[in-house]
Design a protein around this motif. Sequence first.
Motif, PDB file in Angstrom:
ATOM      1  N   ASN A  41       0.821  -1.207   0.000  1.00  0.00           N
ATOM      2  CA  ASN A  41       0.000   0.000   0.000  1.00  0.00           C
ATOM      3  C   ASN A  41       0.859   1.262   0.000  1.00  0.00           C
ATOM      4  OD1 ASN A  41      -2.675   0.458  -0.345  1.00  0.00           O
ATOM      5  ND2 ASN A  41      -3.281   0.088   1.757  1.00  0.00           N
ATOM      6  N   LYS A  42       2.029   1.201   0.644  1.00  0.00           N
ATOM      7  CA  LYS A  42       2.946   2.341   0.599  1.00  0.00           C
ATOM      8  C   LYS A  42       3.405   2.600  -0.833  1.00  0.00           C
ATOM      9  CE  LYS A  42       4.955   2.315   5.254  1.00  0.00           C
ATOM     10  NZ  LYS A  42       6.195   2.088   6.041  1.00  0.00           N
ATOM     11  N   GLU A  43       3.681   1.520  -1.553  1.00  0.00           N
ATOM     12  CA  GLU A  43       4.094   1.661  -2.954  1.00  0.00           C
ATOM     13  C   GLU A  43       2.962   2.261  -3.784  1.00  0.00           C
ATOM     14  OE1 GLU A  43       5.296  -2.203  -4.148  1.00  0.00           O
ATOM     15  OE2 GLU A  43       7.073  -2.245  -2.857  1.00  0.00           O
ATOM     16  N   GLN A  44       1.718   1.810  -3.529  1.00  0.00           N
ATOM     17  CA  GLN A  44       0.570   2.404  -4.225  1.00  0.00           C
ATOM     18  C   GLN A  44       0.458   3.887  -3.910  1.00  0.00           C
ATOM     19  OE1 GLN A  44      -2.925  -0.677  -5.312  1.00  0.00           O
ATOM     20  NE2 GLN A  44      -3.074   0.190  -3.296  1.00  0.00           N
ATOM     21  N   SER A  45       0.709   4.239  -2.658  1.00  0.00           N
ATOM     22  CA  SER A  45       0.622   5.638  -2.253  1.00  0.00           C
ATOM     23  C   SER A  45       1.647   6.493  -2.996  1.00  0.00           C
ATOM     24  CB  SER A  45       0.836   5.755  -0.737  1.00  0.00           C
ATOM     25  OG  SER A  45       0.736   7.093  -0.312  1.00  0.00           O
ATOM     26  N   LEU A  46       2.842   5.948  -3.203  1.00  0.00           N
ATOM     27  CA  LEU A  46       3.866   6.677  -3.956  1.00  0.00           C
ATOM     28  C   LEU A  46       3.437   6.883  -5.409  1.00  0.00           C
ATOM     29  CD1 LEU A  46       7.134   4.992  -2.610  1.00  0.00           C
ATOM     30  CD2 LEU A  46       6.307   7.297  -2.120  1.00  0.00           C
ATOM     31  N   VAL A  47       2.766   5.881  -5.979  1.00  0.00           N
ATOM     32  CA  VAL A  47       2.280   6.006  -7.359  1.00  0.00           C
ATOM     33  C   VAL A  47       1.233   7.114  -7.446  1.00  0.00           C
ATOM     34  CG1 VAL A  47       1.070   4.841  -9.238  1.00  0.00           C
ATOM     35  CG2 VAL A  47       2.778   3.602  -7.921  1.00  0.00           C
ATOM     36  N   THR A  48       0.280   7.134  -6.505  1.00  0.00           N
ATOM     37  CA  THR A  48      -0.749   8.178  -6.523  1.00  0.00           C
ATOM     38  C   THR A  48      -0.141   9.556  -6.289  1.00  0.00           C
ATOM     39  OG1 THR A  48      -1.226   7.860  -4.155  1.00  0.00           O
ATOM     40  CG2 THR A  48      -2.535   6.589  -5.732  1.00  0.00           C
ATOM     41  N   THR A 272      -4.447   6.952  -1.494  1.00  0.00           N
ATOM     42  CA  THR A 272      -4.920   8.205  -2.086  1.00  0.00           C
ATOM     43  C   THR A 272      -3.923   9.328  -1.855  1.00  0.00           C
ATOM     44  OG1 THR A 272      -6.113   8.890  -0.078  1.00  0.00           O
ATOM     45  CG2 THR A 272      -7.321   7.538  -1.669  1.00  0.00           C
ATOM     46  N   ASN A 273      -3.972  10.315  -2.752  1.00  0.00           N
ATOM     47  CA  ASN A 273      -3.217  11.561  -2.606  1.00  0.00           C
ATOM     48  C   ASN A 273      -4.041  12.684  -3.216  1.00  0.00           C
ATOM     49  OD1 ASN A 273      -0.316  12.036  -1.554  1.00  0.00           O
ATOM     50  ND2 ASN A 273      -0.295   9.912  -2.286  1.00  0.00           N
ATOM     51  N   SER A 274      -3.951  13.872  -2.653  1.00  0.00           N
ATOM     52  CA  SER A 274      -4.801  14.972  -3.097  1.00  0.00           C
ATOM     53  C   SER A 274      -3.982  16.085  -3.738  1.00  0.00           C
ATOM     54  CB  SER A 274      -5.606  15.531  -1.918  1.00  0.00           C
ATOM     55  OG  SER A 274      -4.738  16.110  -0.962  1.00  0.00           O
ATOM     56  N   LEU A 275      -4.673  16.909  -4.521  1.00  0.00           N
ATOM     57  CA  LEU A 275      -4.059  18.082  -5.141  1.00  0.00           C
ATOM     58  C   LEU A 275      -5.110  19.167  -5.270  1.00  0.00           C
ATOM     59  CD1 LEU A 275      -3.921  17.795  -8.980  1.00  0.00           C
ATOM     60  CD2 LEU A 275      -4.738  15.865  -7.642  1.00  0.00           C
ATOM     61  N   LYS A 276      -4.668  20.414  -5.268  1.00  0.00           N
ATOM     62  CA  LYS A 276      -5.574  21.558  -5.385  1.00  0.00           C
ATOM     63  C   LYS A 276      -5.662  21.963  -6.844  1.00  0.00           C
ATOM     64  CE  LYS A 276      -7.764  24.707  -2.705  1.00  0.00           C
ATOM     65  NZ  LYS A 276      -8.516  25.433  -3.708  1.00  0.00           N
ATOM     66  N   VAL A 277      -6.885  21.996  -7.378  1.00  0.00           N
ATOM     67  CA  VAL A 277      -7.126  22.423  -8.756  1.00  0.00           C
ATOM     68  C   VAL A 277      -8.207  23.496  -8.718  1.00  0.00           C
ATOM     69  CG1 VAL A 277      -7.824  21.742 -11.069  1.00  0.00           C
ATOM     70  CG2 VAL A 277      -6.523  20.155  -9.660  1.00  0.00           C
ATOM     71  N   VAL A 283      -8.772  14.152  -5.509  1.00  0.00           N
ATOM     72  CA  VAL A 283      -8.126  13.033  -4.821  1.00  0.00           C
ATOM     73  C   VAL A 283      -7.845  11.929  -5.841  1.00  0.00           C
ATOM     74  CG1 VAL A 283      -8.313  11.301  -2.996  1.00  0.00           C
ATOM     75  CG2 VAL A 283      -9.324  13.570  -2.669  1.00  0.00           C
ATOM     76  N   VAL A 284      -6.564  11.641  -6.034  1.00  0.00           N
ATOM     77  CA  VAL A 284      -6.157  10.524  -6.893  1.00  0.00           C
ATOM     78  C   VAL A 284      -6.147   9.266  -6.035  1.00  0.00           C
ATOM     79  CG1 VAL A 284      -4.352   9.565  -8.363  1.00  0.00           C
ATOM     80  CG2 VAL A 284      -4.730  12.037  -8.300  1.00  0.00           C
ATOM     81  N   ALA A 285      -6.829   8.230  -6.499  1.00  0.00           N
ATOM     82  CA  ALA A 285      -6.929   6.990  -5.722  1.00  0.00           C
ATOM     83  C   ALA A 285      -6.500   5.800  -6.570  1.00  0.00           C
ATOM     84  CB  ALA A 285      -8.359   6.790  -5.219  1.00  0.00           C
ATOM     85  N   MET A 286      -5.852   4.859  -5.928  1.00  0.00           N
ATOM     86  CA  MET A 286      -5.484   3.599  -6.581  1.00  0.00           C
ATOM     87  C   MET A 286      -5.764   2.470  -5.601  1.00  0.00           C
ATOM     88  SD  MET A 286      -1.831   2.337  -8.152  1.00  0.00           S
ATOM     89  CE  MET A 286      -2.068   3.210  -9.694  1.00  0.00           C
ATOM     90  N   GLU A 287      -6.330   1.394  -6.124  1.00  0.00           N
ATOM     91  CA  GLU A 287      -6.641   0.285  -5.240  1.00  0.00           C
ATOM     92  C   GLU A 287      -6.335  -1.046  -5.909  1.00  0.00           C
ATOM     93  OE1 GLU A 287     -10.815   0.781  -4.487  1.00  0.00           O
ATOM     94  OE2 GLU A 287     -11.372  -0.617  -6.074  1.00  0.00           O
ATOM     95  N   SER A 288      -6.082  -2.032  -5.077  1.00  0.00           N
ATOM     96  CA  SER A 288      -5.855  -3.408  -5.511  1.00  0.00           C
ATOM     97  C   SER A 288      -6.506  -4.321  -4.486  1.00  0.00           C
ATOM     98  CB  SER A 288      -4.359  -3.718  -5.606  1.00  0.00           C
ATOM     99  OG  SER A 288      -3.695  -2.820  -6.468  1.00  0.00           O
ATOM    100  N   THR A 289      -6.875  -5.504  -4.922  1.00  0.00           N
ATOM    101  CA  THR A 289      -7.424  -6.467  -3.975  1.00  0.00           C
ATOM    102  C   THR A 289      -6.283  -7.129  -3.214  1.00  0.00           C
ATOM    103  OG1 THR A 289      -7.383  -8.266  -5.595  1.00  0.00           O
ATOM    104  CG2 THR A 289      -9.381  -6.926  -5.485  1.00  0.00           C
ATOM    105  N   ALA A 290      -6.635  -7.725  -2.090  1.00  0.00           N
ATOM    106  CA  ALA A 290      -5.619  -8.397  -1.276  1.00  0.00           C
ATOM    107  C   ALA A 290      -4.985  -9.565  -2.020  1.00  0.00           C
ATOM    108  CB  ALA A 290      -6.233  -8.879   0.034  1.00  0.00           C
TER     109      ALA A 290
END
Length: 358
Positions: A41-48, A272-277, A283-290
Amino acid sequence: MKKRYIFLTGIVLTSTLFYLFLSMFSHLQSSIENQIREEFNKEQSLVTERIAIQLSEIFVDDATKNIQFIRQSFALNKLIEAINSRNRRDIDFWKKGAEKVFFAFLNSNTIYHHIKYADKDGNEIIKAARDDIAYFYKEEDDEVSKLENISDAPIFVNSINLNEGQVRILRISNEDHMDMNIGTPIFYKNQKKGAVIIGIEMKEVYSILTPVKHGKTSHTMLFTDKGELLFCSRGLTEGQHKGEINYILEKPSGGYAEIPESHGEKDILLATNSLKVGSERWVVAMESTADEVTGQIKRFEEQKQRLMVMLLLVGIVSLSYFFKAYSDKIKAEIRTDEEIKTSKKLEAINKELKNSKK
């Protein structure tokens, strides 16, 4: 009886040791599973985070620079000067010059769809759209696009009320599509003379998000911090993202967590990670199943089972060896005792024989 007692005691000790090893490895497995999920999940967070930075560069940094470039272009400023002097010949000349600048800009910046310049009353003076580039370069006699009054358009209303150099970014949602508009006012001799507006088609942004993956089952989404779904690479609806929306409403600034269930899937790893527009926060979100991490866990489980079998076999062999050694020792002691007793009996018999001869 004694041998049976020793054997049963050995079985109990072996079972106890095996249970202790099993408990220890089960706890270790649980810790490793949690660590693998955490790292994934940390790796996913870096991608987002990287996606959020890229979107911020497109909508905030690049868009602001580009609209300022258009606003300050020589041809556009000469057109405004000609309009102010009401010189029809100069107006026609510099209007064509500004159109060429607009179309050249669109041709070299494919993410932008159209550029407009409207006077302070909202009357469009120039409208250049990507779909009309081919017609423009054919030099058709008819106007490229029909000019309109956009005084009621939200982006114009927001832009015309800004100070010089300020930029407004606004998301425009229609039934069939969604666009982003960027606007800024134009001044001539400290007087407001209208506004320049640039349009970005969101499908250009979606093309950035669609191919991004972090695992076979992963997909990317874009929300507002209010929970409105802007994009889903799998084409799922907003109603199918209840778990994700609840998390975003709880932590709009971003993070990562596990969602028990959403859109028919369980144990979802969400980052998820957010940005101001403009006035919104996306909010950019990425998810994967377990299942993305269970492959690694299953490999560990197989290794653990093999290790358990090896430990059990080692325990059985060791127990058998020690039992045999102990049994041999007991037998040797018994034989020694019997030999001593036999020797003593023989000595007693010999003494009796000697005494009888006398």
